[in-house]
Design a protein around this motif. Structure first.
Motif, PDB file in Angstrom:
ATOM      1  N   ILE A   6       0.868  -1.172   0.000  1.00  0.00           N
ATOM      2  CA  ILE A   6       0.000   0.000   0.000  1.00  0.00           C
ATOM      3  C   ILE A   6       0.908   1.226   0.000  1.00  0.00           C
ATOM      4  CG2 ILE A   6      -1.886   1.196   1.176  1.00  0.00           C
ATOM      5  CD1 ILE A   6      -2.407  -1.449   2.710  1.00  0.00           C
ATOM      6  N   HIS A   7       1.031   1.883  -1.149  1.00  0.00           N
ATOM      7  CA  HIS A   7       1.867   3.077  -1.272  1.00  0.00           C
ATOM      8  C   HIS A   7       1.008   4.324  -1.034  1.00  0.00           C
ATOM      9  CE1 HIS A   7       5.302   0.924  -3.159  1.00  0.00           C
ATOM     10  NE2 HIS A   7       4.357   0.152  -3.660  1.00  0.00           N
ATOM     11  N   TYR A   8       1.482   5.216  -0.161  1.00  0.00           N
ATOM     12  CA  TYR A   8       0.707   6.425   0.107  1.00  0.00           C
ATOM     13  C   TYR A   8       1.553   7.690  -0.075  1.00  0.00           C
ATOM     14  CZ  TYR A   8       2.962   5.975   4.701  1.00  0.00           C
ATOM     15  OH  TYR A   8       3.888   5.844   5.716  1.00  0.00           O
ATOM     16  N   ARG A   9       2.642   7.585  -0.858  1.00  0.00           N
ATOM     17  CA  ARG A   9       3.514   8.752  -1.084  1.00  0.00           C
ATOM     18  C   ARG A   9       2.725   9.936  -1.663  1.00  0.00           C
ATOM     19  NH1 ARG A   9       8.866   9.104  -1.241  1.00  0.00           N
ATOM     20  NH2 ARG A   9       9.071   6.818  -1.264  1.00  0.00           N
ATOM     21  N   GLU A  10       1.778   9.636  -2.555  1.00  0.00           N
ATOM     22  CA  GLU A  10       0.981  10.702  -3.171  1.00  0.00           C
ATOM     23  C   GLU A  10      -0.268  11.031  -2.368  1.00  0.00           C
ATOM     24  OE1 GLU A  10       2.214  12.300  -5.726  1.00  0.00           O
ATOM     25  OE2 GLU A  10       3.947  10.942  -5.735  1.00  0.00           O
ATOM     26  N   ALA A  11      -0.420  10.389  -1.221  1.00  0.00           N
ATOM     27  CA  ALA A  11      -1.561  10.680  -0.343  1.00  0.00           C
ATOM     28  C   ALA A  11      -1.091  10.597   1.111  1.00  0.00           C
ATOM     29  CB  ALA A  11      -2.702   9.698  -0.604  1.00  0.00           C
ATOM     30  N   PRO A  12      -0.150  11.460   1.507  1.00  0.00           N
ATOM     31  CA  PRO A  12       0.450  11.355   2.844  1.00  0.00           C
ATOM     32  C   PRO A  12      -0.538  11.486   3.995  1.00  0.00           C
ATOM     33  CG  PRO A  12       1.045  13.431   1.775  1.00  0.00           C
ATOM     34  CD  PRO A  12       0.398  12.584   0.735  1.00  0.00           C
ATOM     35  N   ASP A  13      -1.655  12.186   3.770  1.00  0.00           N
ATOM     36  CA  ASP A  13      -2.644  12.336   4.841  1.00  0.00           C
ATOM     37  C   ASP A  13      -3.340  11.022   5.178  1.00  0.00           C
ATOM     38  OD1 ASP A  13      -2.041  15.006   4.921  1.00  0.00           O
ATOM     39  OD2 ASP A  13      -3.763  15.645   3.717  1.00  0.00           O
ATOM     40  N   ALA A  14      -3.181  10.028   4.316  1.00  0.00           N
ATOM     41  CA  ALA A  14      -3.840   8.739   4.535  1.00  0.00           C
ATOM     42  C   ALA A  14      -2.936   7.745   5.267  1.00  0.00           C
ATOM     43  CB  ALA A  14      -4.270   8.143   3.198  1.00  0.00           C
ATOM     44  N   GLN A  15      -1.825   8.202   5.808  1.00  0.00           N
ATOM     45  CA  GLN A  15      -0.877   7.287   6.456  1.00  0.00           C
ATOM     46  C   GLN A  15      -1.524   6.460   7.556  1.00  0.00           C
ATOM     47  OE1 GLN A  15       2.682   9.126   8.004  1.00  0.00           O
ATOM     48  NE2 GLN A  15       3.237   7.365   9.222  1.00  0.00           N
ATOM     49  N   ASP A  16      -2.261   7.101   8.453  1.00  0.00           N
ATOM     50  CA  ASP A  16      -2.841   6.374   9.583  1.00  0.00           C
ATOM     51  C   ASP A  16      -3.879   5.358   9.114  1.00  0.00           C
ATOM     52  OD1 ASP A  16      -1.250   7.815  11.301  1.00  0.00           O
ATOM     53  OD2 ASP A  16      -2.809   9.264  11.826  1.00  0.00           O
ATOM     54  N   VAL A  17      -4.671   5.729   8.117  1.00  0.00           N
ATOM     55  CA  VAL A  17      -5.674   4.811   7.582  1.00  0.00           C
ATOM     56  C   VAL A  17      -4.991   3.594   6.959  1.00  0.00           C
ATOM     57  CG1 VAL A  17      -7.481   4.529   5.846  1.00  0.00           C
ATOM     58  CG2 VAL A  17      -7.363   6.633   7.203  1.00  0.00           C
ATOM     59  N   CYS A  18      -3.929   3.839   6.180  1.00  0.00           N
ATOM     60  CA  CYS A  18      -3.204   2.742   5.531  1.00  0.00           C
ATOM     61  C   CYS A  18      -2.540   1.840   6.565  1.00  0.00           C
ATOM     62  CB  CYS A  18      -2.162   3.305   4.571  1.00  0.00           C
ATOM     63  SG  CYS A  18      -2.842   4.162   3.141  1.00  0.00           S
ATOM     64  N   ARG A  19      -1.973   2.444   7.593  1.00  0.00           N
ATOM     65  CA  ARG A  19      -1.320   1.652   8.637  1.00  0.00           C
ATOM     66  C   ARG A  19      -2.320   0.729   9.320  1.00  0.00           C
ATOM     67  NH1 ARG A  19       0.198   5.401  11.759  1.00  0.00           N
ATOM     68  NH2 ARG A  19       2.412   5.590  11.204  1.00  0.00           N
ATOM     69  N   GLN A  20      -3.466   1.275   9.709  1.00  0.00           N
ATOM     70  CA  GLN A  20      -4.453   0.462  10.423  1.00  0.00           C
ATOM     71  C   GLN A  20      -4.999  -0.645   9.544  1.00  0.00           C
ATOM     72  OE1 GLN A  20      -5.069   0.778  13.796  1.00  0.00           O
ATOM     73  NE2 GLN A  20      -5.919  -1.262  13.322  1.00  0.00           N
ATOM     74  N   ARG A  21      -5.213  -0.346   8.252  1.00  0.00           N
ATOM     75  CA  ARG A  21      -5.711  -1.378   7.354  1.00  0.00           C
ATOM     76  C   ARG A  21      -4.672  -2.495   7.206  1.00  0.00           C
ATOM     77  NH1 ARG A  21      -9.373  -1.619   3.016  1.00  0.00           N
ATOM     78  NH2 ARG A  21     -10.437   0.099   4.056  1.00  0.00           N
ATOM     79  N   ALA A  22      -3.406  -2.112   7.105  1.00  0.00           N
ATOM     80  CA  ALA A  22      -2.350  -3.106   6.972  1.00  0.00           C
ATOM     81  C   ALA A  22      -2.222  -3.958   8.235  1.00  0.00           C
ATOM     82  CB  ALA A  22      -1.024  -2.424   6.659  1.00  0.00           C
TER      83      ALA A  22
END
Length: 207
Positions: free
Chosen positions: A91-107
């Motif tokens: 899950i790459h979020y470089r172009e959506a840095p504000d989604a870091q916490d959402v991506c982390r929790q999903r992972a």
């Protein structure tokens, strides 16, 4: 220039050069157009030698289903990229840095449910098959020719490289961190990629 540098290092070090990456082996070989190099891909899950020798586990089941479960993220947060790999998914979020916490929790949730190992990196959370990391790959490579009996030096810039730094230091070698200083197992540091390439071009020091 990078392809030329890799060929030069390969010649001077008599084949004792390896690329160790989170990318799949096939992708690395495609980029470098060089089949003489030893390659450890997928964070050490794939090993490939110039003579055609290779090692890899069976891919974890259900990767396609996992991708389908993650398709809502790019829809909600434009810029997120879901990358399917041979032994996991990223899950790459470089172009959506504000989604870091959402991506982390999903992972985290998917890792707990599937048993896949969670591997954080630079602006990415990767879920991969358990059983290897870059340090384990270095251990295996250093136990076989042409690396056997030599001292390893490992350069890296990502959090995923810390296992590699620890491995080479344990063997009496040196890890070299590329980029801003942080807590690290590396013994040395270079400030950026440009300086790393300059250092690698001082090939006479490797003789």
């Amino acid at each position: 220039s990078l392809k030329r540098l890799m060929r030069t290092l390969h010649q001077i070090l008599h084949g004792r050069v390896a690329i160790i990456s989170g990318r799949p082996v096939a992708e690395i070989r495609h980029y470098l157009q060089n089949h003489d190099l030893i390659v450890a891909g997928s964070h050490g899950l794939e090993l490939s030698w110039p003579d055609g020798g290779a090692w890899a586990p069976s891919p974890p089941p259900g990767l396609m289903r996992l991708r389908e479960e993650l398709e809502d993220l790019p829809a909600q947060y434009p810029g997120i990229l879901i990358e399917e790999k041979p032994f996991g998914i990223a899950i790459h979020y470089r172009e959506a840095p504000d989604a870091q916490d959402v991506c982390r929790q999903r992972a985290i949730d998917l890792s707990r449910r599937t048993g896949l190992r969670l591997q954080p990196g630079k602006m990415v959370f990767e879920l991969k098959a358990p059983g290897a990391d870059k340090g384990a790959a270095i251990d295996k490579l250093m136990s076989t020719p042409p690396m056997l009996g030599y001292t390893p030096v490992f350069l890296g810039d990502d959090d995923t490289d810390e296992a590699g730094f620890s491995a080479v230091v344990r063997m009496g070698g040196a890890g070299i961190l590329i980029g801003p200083m942080r807590r690290t197992a590396a013994s040395y540091a270079l400030p950026d990629v440009e300086n790393a390439i300059v250092w690698l071009n001082t090939v006479e020091s490797f003789r």
